[in-house]
Motif scaffolding. Sequence first.
Motif, PDB file in Angstrom:
ATOM      1  N   ILE A   1      39.711  36.495  42.253  1.00 54.95           N
ATOM      2  CA  ILE A   1      39.074  37.515  42.628  1.00 54.95           C
ATOM      3  C   ILE A   1      38.663  37.788  44.125  1.00 54.95           C
ATOM      4  CG2 ILE A   1      36.753  38.553  42.251  1.00 54.95           C
ATOM      5  CD1 ILE A   1      38.517  38.556  39.781  1.00 54.95           C
ATOM      6  N   VAL A   2      38.581  36.735  45.031  1.00 57.02           N
ATOM      7  CA  VAL A   2      38.338  36.851  46.372  1.00 57.02           C
ATOM      8  C   VAL A   2      39.465  37.607  47.114  1.00 57.02           C
ATOM      9  CG1 VAL A   2      37.519  35.657  48.273  1.00 57.02           C
ATOM     10  CG2 VAL A   2      36.943  34.776  46.112  1.00 57.02           C
ATOM     11  N   GLU A   3      40.772  37.425  46.628  1.00 54.60           N
ATOM     12  CA  GLU A   3      42.206  37.529  47.317  1.00 54.60           C
ATOM     13  C   GLU A   3      41.896  39.021  47.594  1.00 54.60           C
ATOM     14  OE1 GLU A   3      45.399  36.519  45.029  1.00 54.60           O
ATOM     15  OE2 GLU A   3      44.679  34.297  45.169  1.00 54.60           O
ATOM     16  N   GLY A   4      42.200  39.592  48.988  1.00 48.15           N
ATOM     17  CA  GLY A   4      42.125  40.930  49.431  1.00 48.15           C
ATOM     18  C   GLY A   4      40.897  41.724  49.312  1.00 48.15           C
ATOM     19  N   THR A   5      39.866  40.946  49.867  1.00 52.67           N
ATOM     20  CA  THR A   5      38.486  41.571  49.594  1.00 52.67           C
ATOM     21  C   THR A   5      37.882  41.374  51.184  1.00 52.67           C
ATOM     22  OG1 THR A   5      37.400  39.575  48.893  1.00 52.67           O
ATOM     23  CG2 THR A   5      38.278  41.008  47.308  1.00 52.67           C
TER      24      THR A   5
END
Length: 380
Positions: free
Chosen positions: A90-94
Amino acid sequence: MKKRNTGLLFAAISVVSLTNWFLPSPSVASSPTVQLKTEPSLDKVLPSSEPVKLTLQVVDPQRQPLSNTNLQLKLLTPAPTPWLTSDFPIVEGTKLLEFNATAPSGKLQFEQVIPIRGTYQLQAKVTPKVVGAFKPFEQTLTFSVPEKPVKYRNVAILAAILLLAGFGGGWVIGGRQTVEPGEIAPQRVRVLLSGATIAAIAALLIVNISAERASTHAHSAHSHATTPAIQKSGGLEVRLSGDTNATVGQTATQTVQVTDAVTRKPVNDVTLNIQAIALEDNELMFAYKTTPNDQGKFTWQEQFFDGVPHQVVVEVSPQASAARQFQPFKVAQFVEVEGIEPPLSRRFISLGYFTGIFVLGLAGGLVLRRRRNEVAYQSV
């Protein structure tokens, strides 16, 4: 005549090339830049481990520190990697962090736990405090963090176990099987299925017990947030406000406001020592020491990626040169964090990898056992 002209042209090119070789090259126009340094060095940084100290230094074209600068920072996580997902998909690309700060010496330091492997982007927008002192500019710095070696080891061990389990299953199924009257499957197959069922039940128990222990830690940690979010001390009123509910994958806004307790005017000649602590294990996740702006305020956006309750703590202390001196004191705020499960597609991809390894072992065991049976049958 043609050969003569060609020779003259070759000689002219040679002279020009030699002249350029020996003459000093003209100076290359340059502009202010931002330099990044980490502690520890990037090759020693591990995801979800100790906080990393990031130091940014704004320098002029002569590589000298550029003073009286304002920096707008934005730290972005690595791009999504659906086929080889990280520990926190979920943290990827944030966005992990964003704040504006003043750097009198052009230097800015903060500490941040790096959540996942990959290449991060640190976007810096630099403007002068004095209009016209230099031309504002933007720069994107990138840095890469390797994966934890233990993760590769664990994946290799799990793959080996699945491969061996599959091979053993294929070896058993590939043997000569006889089904007795009233049985739905051969005895060896039934034993194999029973063993797989017991292993699945044991895995579910371990997962549920671990989740229950994590929940217990979270509830016990909730009681640690006892420092109030509003404090009056030393003639000051300090108020910590912002989001008290956060979600993994999104940033939450926090603001600390310092005012004179009597006149209600903003105060900015104090030092703010900011910390964000994950309460499950009391781990420091973010730390930054700064001063309020002219409105006596400092605001930042932070992502609580770990999915556990956090406590934001701000210690207020006087600056050495300030007329107002007082005993340092703290304000704190509890932040409940909602964890988000990885997308179903990501889990299916990982499940597909491990299922494929098991099936590969199963096919290998089955084929080898049947070949052995055929050889034994032909030799009889």
